[in-house]
Scaffold this active site. Structure first.
Site, PDB file in Angstrom:
ATOM      1  N   GLU A 184      -6.289   9.557  17.135  1.00  0.00           N
ATOM      2  CA  GLU A 184      -6.431  10.696  17.081  1.00  0.00           C
ATOM      3  C   GLU A 184      -7.311  10.963  15.635  1.00  0.00           C
ATOM      4  OE1 GLU A 184      -3.600   9.917  17.751  1.00  0.00           O
ATOM      5  OE2 GLU A 184      -3.361  10.495  19.801  1.00  0.00           O
ATOM      6  N   GLN A 209       0.833  -1.122  -0.068  1.00  0.00           N
ATOM      7  CA  GLN A 209       0.168  -0.094  -0.105  1.00  0.00           C
ATOM      8  C   GLN A 209       0.840   1.251  -0.183  1.00  0.00           C
ATOM      9  OE1 GLN A 209      -1.817   0.824   3.862  1.00  0.00           O
ATOM     10  NE2 GLN A 209      -3.748   1.536   2.679  1.00  0.00           N
ATOM     11  N   GLY A 210       0.787   2.024  -1.078  1.00  0.00           N
ATOM     12  CA  GLY A 210       1.682   3.281  -1.343  1.00  0.00           C
ATOM     13  C   GLY A 210       0.544   4.563  -1.019  1.00  0.00           C
ATOM     14  N   TYR A 211       0.522   4.861   0.340  1.00  0.00           N
ATOM     15  CA  TYR A 211      -0.145   5.934   0.773  1.00  0.00           C
ATOM     16  C   TYR A 211       0.622   7.047   1.215  1.00  0.00           C
ATOM     17  CZ  TYR A 211      -5.025   3.874  -0.064  1.00  0.00           C
ATOM     18  OH  TYR A 211      -6.401   3.438  -0.515  1.00  0.00           O
ATOM     19  N   SER A 228      -4.173   7.071  12.947  1.00  0.00           N
ATOM     20  CA  SER A 228      -3.857   6.952  14.119  1.00  0.00           C
ATOM     21  C   SER A 228      -5.177   7.055  14.894  1.00  0.00           C
ATOM     22  CB  SER A 228      -2.994   8.064  14.483  1.00  0.00           C
ATOM     23  OG  SER A 228      -3.614   9.352  14.405  1.00  0.00           O
ATOM     24  N   GLU A 264      -9.924  -1.511   5.122  1.00  0.00           N
ATOM     25  CA  GLU A 264      -8.778  -1.808   6.120  1.00  0.00           C
ATOM     26  C   GLU A 264      -9.121  -1.583   7.593  1.00  0.00           C
ATOM     27  OE1 GLU A 264      -5.436   0.871   5.381  1.00  0.00           O
ATOM     28  OE2 GLU A 264      -4.153  -0.058   6.608  1.00  0.00           O
ATOM     29  N   SER A 277       4.641  -1.192   4.309  1.00  0.00           N
ATOM     30  CA  SER A 277       4.771  -2.489   4.710  1.00  0.00           C
ATOM     31  C   SER A 277       4.931  -3.387   3.557  1.00  0.00           C
ATOM     32  CB  SER A 277       3.818  -2.893   5.532  1.00  0.00           C
ATOM     33  OG  SER A 277       3.388  -2.128   6.468  1.00  0.00           O
TER      34      SER A 277
HETATM   35  C1  LIG Z   1       2.413  -0.827  11.626  1.00  0.00           C
HETATM   36  C2  LIG Z   1       2.486   0.005  10.794  1.00  0.00           C
HETATM   37  C3  LIG Z   1       2.233  -0.095   9.116  1.00  0.00           C
HETATM   38  C4  LIG Z   1       2.156   0.842   8.424  1.00  0.00           C
HETATM   39  N1  LIG Z   1       2.080   0.571   7.042  1.00  0.00           N
HETATM   40  C5  LIG Z   1       1.887   1.266   5.986  1.00  0.00           C
HETATM   41  C6  LIG Z   1       1.514   0.908   4.900  1.00  0.00           C
HETATM   42  O1  LIG Z   1       1.855  -0.218   4.378  1.00  0.00           O
HETATM   43  N2  LIG Z   1       1.376   1.867   3.558  1.00  0.00           N
HETATM   44  C7  LIG Z   1       1.329   3.290   3.986  1.00  0.00           C
HETATM   45  O2  LIG Z   1       0.993   3.884   2.966  1.00  0.00           O
HETATM   46  N3  LIG Z   1       1.459   3.652   5.493  1.00  0.00           N
HETATM   47  C8  LIG Z   1       1.829   2.608   6.293  1.00  0.00           C
HETATM   48  N4  LIG Z   1       1.813   3.026   7.564  1.00  0.00           N
HETATM   49  C9  LIG Z   1       1.827   4.530   7.719  1.00  0.00           C
HETATM   50  C10 LIG Z   1       0.661   5.132   8.692  1.00  0.00           C
HETATM   51  O3  LIG Z   1      -0.670   5.031   7.968  1.00  0.00           O
HETATM   52  C11 LIG Z   1       0.929   6.390   9.260  1.00  0.00           C
HETATM   53  O4  LIG Z   1       2.110   6.301  10.020  1.00  0.00           O
HETATM   54  C12 LIG Z   1      -0.030   6.934   9.815  1.00  0.00           C
HETATM   55  O5  LIG Z   1      -1.106   7.489   9.182  1.00  0.00           O
HETATM   56  C13 LIG Z   1       0.222   8.311  10.638  1.00  0.00           C
HETATM   57  O6  LIG Z   1       1.124   9.213   9.799  1.00  0.00           O
HETATM   58  P1  LIG Z   1       2.425   9.769  10.420  1.00  0.00           P
HETATM   59  O7  LIG Z   1       3.383   8.655  10.759  1.00  0.00           O
HETATM   60  O8  LIG Z   1       3.021  10.478   9.292  1.00  0.00           O
HETATM   61  O9  LIG Z   1       2.112  10.585  11.535  1.00  0.00           O
HETATM   62  P2  LIG Z   1       1.870  12.001  11.582  1.00  0.00           P
HETATM   63  O10 LIG Z   1       0.853  12.182  10.715  1.00  0.00           O
HETATM   64  O11 LIG Z   1       2.782  13.107  11.522  1.00  0.00           O
HETATM   65  O12 LIG Z   1       0.935  12.073  13.163  1.00  0.00           O
HETATM   66  C14 LIG Z   1       1.860  12.338  14.417  1.00  0.00           C
HETATM   67  C15 LIG Z   1       1.021  12.398  15.413  1.00  0.00           C
HETATM   68  O13 LIG Z   1       0.087  13.593  15.390  1.00  0.00           O
HETATM   69  C16 LIG Z   1      -1.229  13.232  15.615  1.00  0.00           C
HETATM   70  N5  LIG Z   1      -1.894  14.188  14.733  1.00  0.00           N
HETATM   71  C17 LIG Z   1      -1.791  14.124  13.396  1.00  0.00           C
HETATM   72  N6  LIG Z   1      -2.847  14.906  12.861  1.00  0.00           N
HETATM   73  C18 LIG Z   1      -3.651  15.243  13.895  1.00  0.00           C
HETATM   74  C19 LIG Z   1      -4.998  15.718  13.818  1.00  0.00           C
HETATM   75  N7  LIG Z   1      -5.500  16.629  12.873  1.00  0.00           N
HETATM   76  N8  LIG Z   1      -5.580  15.744  15.104  1.00  0.00           N
HETATM   77  C20 LIG Z   1      -5.211  15.085  16.066  1.00  0.00           C
HETATM   78  N9  LIG Z   1      -3.916  14.498  16.169  1.00  0.00           N
HETATM   79  C21 LIG Z   1      -3.375  14.703  14.918  1.00  0.00           C
HETATM   80  C22 LIG Z   1      -1.193  11.717  15.387  1.00  0.00           C
HETATM   81  O14 LIG Z   1      -2.460  11.279  15.961  1.00  0.00           O
HETATM   82  C23 LIG Z   1       0.153  11.297  15.850  1.00  0.00           C
HETATM   83  O15 LIG Z   1      -0.330  10.982  17.127  1.00  0.00           O
HETATM   84  C24 LIG Z   1       2.143   2.130   8.602  1.00  0.00           C
HETATM   85  C25 LIG Z   1       2.257   2.532  10.017  1.00  0.00           C
HETATM   86  C26 LIG Z   1       2.508   1.521  10.903  1.00  0.00           C
HETATM   87  C27 LIG Z   1       2.686   2.032  12.359  1.00  0.00           C
END
Ligand SMILES: Cc1cc2nc3c(=O)[nH]c(=O)nc-3n(C[C@H](O)[C@H](O)[C@H](O)COP(=O)(O)OP(=O)(O)OC[C@H]3O[C@@H](n4cnc5c(N)ncnc54)[C@H](O)[C@@H]3O)c2cc1C
Length: 392
Positions: A379, A121-123, A377, A239, A156
């Protein structure tokens, strides 16, 4: 809702148990290695059960939500995966049913069903996780293909994947969501580079994927140009519905009770009889029952032709909370025996002490921490519920 099983459902449950016992005759148990994975997949294909949640028209068994519920319970309790086929099976296939052309369905679904092709998944991107609409990977139409440049992160399984379903930016609309397009990208294309990200436990699951003028034929676009956000949201609800972890938490609770019945408590009896521990576990079990009802209701609506919608955020939020609490109970049960597993990431061999369940369950505790980030997440789920369910 009446949860007692009908005679037909009991017959079905026994059929499921029969298939499990015939595929892995006790005392043999599924161990997750490739030979066992293949054996399980073949048994499911032979029985026509490999795609348990797919509609009959696309090769699914046409089960009712209750049959799916029974299936997941029985299979999880036996330590087997309820679904094979990874992200292709659970996430991409429902999107192809809804948005794929007949050619795309004919080309991709059989390989997903037979687990011949692995998808990733490339999101997410470095500056686009929670705020996914700010993604910058660009796709520019050039003749009969898109030319893709950019970067994905936390992908992943990209190092093992044959294909990626991904979101790209095809125009700079004032409403950012309107300029996004959903593409199916062959990972063997020229210009794709996959670099590993090693996580704190020493495992290689995540990757950083860069695209340098990667050509993607127009026929690999799902939905119309600029419709990618709608497609992506549909995929995320599937998902997240799959992230309620009801079967896993039910099985954890069952095994937790067995472990706590063996351990000495602080009130002179077994840990399971300790007032505080028993009350907290009972409370988690009650919440789990409520979650199971919500999951069944959602699955019934999906089976009747609906989409999971914002309910999937409730399922994911609550499901993550409960599964994490169950794993915390295990750490509490393991007590000092949880400690020897901490240094594993630094290469120190774990000591062979404590009950046999301590090591895998404590490892699961750490793995479980990621559940409240992956797929959006906690949140972010709360924001969706506030906006779409509570109307705030
Ligand atoms: C085990 C695992 C597998 C994954 N696999 C994939 C995958 O296969 N493909 C893919 O595309 N992605 C994948 N991801 C990525 C995942 O989708 C992102 O980590 C997730 O969407 C959060 O984005 P970020 O890491 O950039 O954190 P950020 O968006 O930077 O968030 C950081 C913190 O700020 C909080 N936050 C951000 N915005 C808000 C808001 N508006 N209101 C309140 N709080 C907020 C968040 O809750 C978090 O605590 C994976 C992540 C994990 C942990």
């Amino acid at each position: 809702m009446d949860l007692s099983l009908t005679a037909d459902e009991i017959r079905f449950r026994d059929e499921v148990r029969g298939l499990i016992a015939a595929t892995f005759p006790p005392p043999e148990r599924y161990d997750g290695r490739p030979a066992h994975e293949r054996r399980w997949l073949q048994a499911l294909l032979d029985r026509g059960w490999a795609a348990n949640r797919w509609p009959e028209a696309f090769g699914g068994p046409g089960w009712t939500p209750t049959q799916n519920f029974i299936w997941e319970r029985e299979v999880t309790a036996a330590g087997l995966p309820p679904q094979v086929g990874g992200m292709g099976m659970g996430m991409l296939a429902p999107i192809l049913f809804a948005y794929g052309t007949p050619e795309q369905q004919a080309r991709f679904l059989p390989d997903i069903l037979h687990d011949r092709v692995r998808w990733c998944q490339g999101y997410s991107e470095p500056e686009a996780g929670s705020d996914l609409a700010s993604l910058r990977t660009r796709a520019v139409l050039d003749g009969d293909s898109y030319v893709v440049d950019g970067e994905k992160v936390w992908t992943s399984g990209a190092h093992r994947a044959d294909w990626m379903f991904c979101l790209t930016r095809t125009s700079d609309e004032p409403v950012r969501q309107a300029g996004i397009t959903f593409l199916l990208l062959d990972m063997r294309s020229q210009g794709v580079t996959v670099r590993p990200i090693i996580s704190i436990d020493g495992r290689h699951m995540f990757n950083r994927v860069t695209f340098d003028a990667v050509r993607v034929p127009v026929e690999n676009r799902v939905g119309r140009e600029g419709e990618g956000w709608t497609v992506a949201k549909g995929l995320l609800t599937h998902e997240r519905t799959g992230q309620a972890y009801v079967s896993l938490s039910t099985d954890l609770s069952r095994r937790l009770r067995l472990a706590a019945a063996e351990l000495a408590g602080s009130e002179g009896g077994r840990l399971l009889e300790d007032t505080g521990f028993g009350r907290r576990l009972a409370w988690a079990d009650i919440e789990l029952q409520a979650l199971a009802m919500t999951e069944l209701r959602t699955l019934s609506e999906v089976a009747a032709g609906g989409a999971p919608g914002a309910q999937s955020s409730t399922l994911k939020l609550k499901g993550t909370d409960i599964v994490q609490r169950m794993t915390e109970f295990f750490v509490e049960c393991a007590g000092p025996y949880a400690a020897p597993w901490f240094p594993e990431a630094s290469g120190v061999a774990p000591l062979d002490v404590g009950p046999a369940w301590a090591r895998p369950e404590v490892a699961r505790y750490f793995e479980g921490r990621a559940a409240s980030i992956a797929g959006g997440s906690d949140e972010v789920q709360r924001n969706i519920i506030a906006k779409r369910v509570l109307g705030l």
